[in-house]
Design a protein around this motif. Structure first.
Motif, PDB file in Angstrom:
ATOM      1  N   LEU A   1      56.042 106.889 121.694  1.00 37.26           N
ATOM      2  CA  LEU A   1      57.490 106.761 121.756  1.00 37.26           C
ATOM      3  C   LEU A   1      58.019 106.169 120.457  1.00 37.26           C
ATOM      4  N   ARG A   2      59.175 106.661 120.026  1.00 44.44           N
ATOM      5  CA  ARG A   2      59.709 106.229 118.732  1.00 44.44           C
ATOM      6  C   ARG A   2      60.000 104.729 118.717  1.00 44.44           C
ATOM      7  N   ARG A   3      60.556 104.201 119.794  1.00 40.43           N
ATOM      8  CA  ARG A   3      60.901 102.775 119.824  1.00 40.43           C
ATOM      9  C   ARG A   3      59.662 101.892 119.706  1.00 40.43           C
ATOM     10  N   GLN A   4      58.540 102.349 120.253  1.00 33.34           N
ATOM     11  CA  GLN A   4      57.301 101.588 120.134  1.00 33.34           C
ATOM     12  C   GLN A   4      56.803 101.590 118.685  1.00 33.34           C
ATOM     13  N   ARG A   5      56.805 102.750 118.068  1.00 29.02           N
ATOM     14  CA  ARG A   5      56.305 102.864 116.697  1.00 29.02           C
ATOM     15  C   ARG A   5      57.233 102.179 115.697  1.00 29.02           C
ATOM     16  N   GLN A   6      58.538 102.266 115.908  1.00 34.02           N
ATOM     17  CA  GLN A   6      59.471 101.569 115.028  1.00 34.02           C
ATOM     18  C   GLN A   6      59.278 100.056 115.118  1.00 34.02           C
ATOM     19  N   THR A   7      59.042  99.560 116.316  1.00 35.88           N
ATOM     20  CA  THR A   7      58.780  98.127 116.483  1.00 35.88           C
ATOM     21  C   THR A   7      57.521  97.720 115.739  1.00 35.88           C
ATOM     22  N   ALA A   8      56.479  98.532 115.862  1.00 34.72           N
ATOM     23  CA  ALA A   8      55.222  98.227 115.181  1.00 34.72           C
ATOM     24  C   ALA A   8      55.406  98.186 113.672  1.00 34.72           C
TER      25      ALA A   8
ATOM     26  N   MET B   1      36.685  84.444 120.912  1.00 38.99           N
ATOM     27  CA  MET B   1      36.494  85.706 121.620  1.00 38.99           C
ATOM     28  C   MET B   1      37.597  86.681 121.238  1.00 38.99           C
ATOM     29  N   PRO B   2      37.388  87.978 121.433  1.00 37.30           N
ATOM     30  CA  PRO B   2      38.422  88.957 121.086  1.00 37.30           C
ATOM     31  C   PRO B   2      39.709  88.733 121.885  1.00 37.30           C
ATOM     32  N   THR B   3      40.833  89.035 121.251  1.00 37.99           N
ATOM     33  CA  THR B   3      42.150  88.823 121.848  1.00 37.99           C
ATOM     34  C   THR B   3      42.971  90.098 121.732  1.00 37.99           C
ATOM     35  N   ILE B   4      43.802  90.334 122.736  1.00 36.38           N
ATOM     36  CA  ILE B   4      44.724  91.473 122.721  1.00 36.38           C
ATOM     37  C   ILE B   4      46.138  90.939 122.939  1.00 36.38           C
ATOM     38  N   TYR B   5      47.053  91.318 122.063  1.00 31.20           N
ATOM     39  CA  TYR B   5      48.474  91.021 122.248  1.00 31.20           C
ATOM     40  C   TYR B   5      49.177  92.298 122.694  1.00 31.20           C
ATOM     41  N   LEU B   6      49.787  92.246 123.857  1.00 30.83           N
ATOM     42  CA  LEU B   6      50.634  93.336 124.335  1.00 30.83           C
ATOM     43  C   LEU B   6      52.074  92.978 123.977  1.00 30.83           C
ATOM     44  N   ILE B   7      52.667  93.755 123.096  1.00 26.70           N
ATOM     45  CA  ILE B   7      53.990  93.439 122.548  1.00 26.70           C
ATOM     46  C   ILE B   7      54.992  94.484 123.022  1.00 26.70           C
ATOM     47  N   ARG B   8      56.045  94.019 123.687  1.00 28.63           N
ATOM     48  CA  ARG B   8      57.055  94.982 124.130  1.00 28.63           C
ATOM     49  C   ARG B   8      57.940  95.384 122.953  1.00 28.63           C
ATOM     50  N   HIS B   9      58.311  96.647 122.914  1.00 30.25           N
ATOM     51  CA  HIS B   9      59.183  97.146 121.852  1.00 30.25           C
ATOM     52  C   HIS B   9      60.518  96.398 121.850  1.00 30.25           C
ATOM     53  N   GLY B  10      61.185  96.430 120.706  1.00 32.56           N
ATOM     54  CA  GLY B  10      62.524  95.861 120.609  1.00 32.56           C
ATOM     55  C   GLY B  10      63.527  96.668 121.416  1.00 32.56           C
ATOM     56  N   LYS B  11      64.728  96.139 121.515  1.00 27.16           N
ATOM     57  CA  LYS B  11      65.783  96.780 122.304  1.00 27.16           C
ATOM     58  C   LYS B  11      66.041  98.195 121.811  1.00 27.16           C
ATOM     59  N   ALA B  12      66.019  99.127 122.743  1.00 29.41           N
ATOM     60  CA  ALA B  12      66.309 100.519 122.426  1.00 29.41           C
ATOM     61  C   ALA B  12      67.828 100.723 122.375  1.00 29.41           C
ATOM     62  N   SER B  13      68.289 101.956 122.519  1.00 27.44           N
ATOM     63  CA  SER B  13      69.714 102.273 122.377  1.00 27.44           C
ATOM     64  C   SER B  13      70.232 102.991 123.617  1.00 27.44           C
TER      65      SER B  13
END
Length: 214
Positions: free
Chosen positions: A52-59, A1-13
């Motif tokens: 957000l930049r931290r989200q996109r940088q993590t991706a 079945m379809p799966t979704i991973y919710l991934i928290r961004h890495g540590k910000a500054s």
């Protein structure tokens, strides 16, 4: 079945002039996320982030590791998965002293208890998260896994609504989401379900410095 991973961004500054920038620790967490996703051998569906930049940088960092050959991997697509404005909440809903976490928890309790509606309200934030999750889940094809690079508040909100939990559960879950952690959801005939929350085993071999919450 379809799966979704919710991934928290890495540590910000948080100590820097620009909070919305991955720290060196955040980049390492993101690399390890990519290695873990590669180990799982996923059939990728959509890859989405907030703006957000931290989200996109993590991706970008995680997908580079997932590609496995030094390339950039699939390009993340911006979507409405942004975090609540914690500075605005602290300003509006708390007074006095206490640690940052204590003041943030107090502001979140006040925010979620309010009957306000419209932009910036808990109701709008909660409903927006759930709408984005439902739209993504119903778009997935069998066997595919969507990756959502987002923030702790979004992840806690999605999980609390799936469990039909009261607002204090959201606050408690929000408090413990580790940077670079993976939360797994599945979608089937019975709807979307939470399978695992805040998995961060892929970070543990890197030592305690990778166990962060900001």
């Amino acid at each position: 079945m379809p799966t979704i991973y919710l991934i928290r961004h890495g540590k910000a500054s948080p100590e820097a002039a620009d909070y919305d920038e991955l720290s060196a620790t955040g980049h390492e967490q993101s690399r390890l996320v990519g290695a873990e996703l590669a180990r799982r051998g996923l059939e990728l569906g959509p890859v989405v982030t907030g703006t957000l930049r931290r989200q996109r940088q993590t991706a970008v960092a995680a997908l580079r590791g997932l590609d496995g050959a030094g390339g950039s991997g699939p390009e993340p697509v911006a979507d409405p998965w942004n975090e609540y404005d914690h500075l605005r909440l602290l300003e509006r809903h708390t007074t006095g002293t206490g640690t940052l976490q204590e003041r943030l928890d107090a502001s979140l309790h006040a925010w979620t208890a309010s009957d306000a509606t419209g932009e910036g309200s808990w109701t709008a934030f909660r409903d927006g998260v759930r709408a984005a999750l439902d739209e993504l889940a119903t778009s997935l094809t069998r066997g595919r896994t969507a990756l959502v690079f987002t923030s702790a508040g979004v992840i806690a909100t999605a999980c609390a609504t799936l469990m039909r939990a009261p607002e204090p559960v959201f606050v408690a879950m929000n408090r413990v989401v580790v940077n670079g952690s993976v939360t797994k959801l599945v979608h089937g005939r019975g709807g979307t379900r939470l399978l695992s929350f805040n998995d961060h085993a892929h970070l543990e071999h890197g030592g305690p410095d990778l166990m962060t919450f900001r």
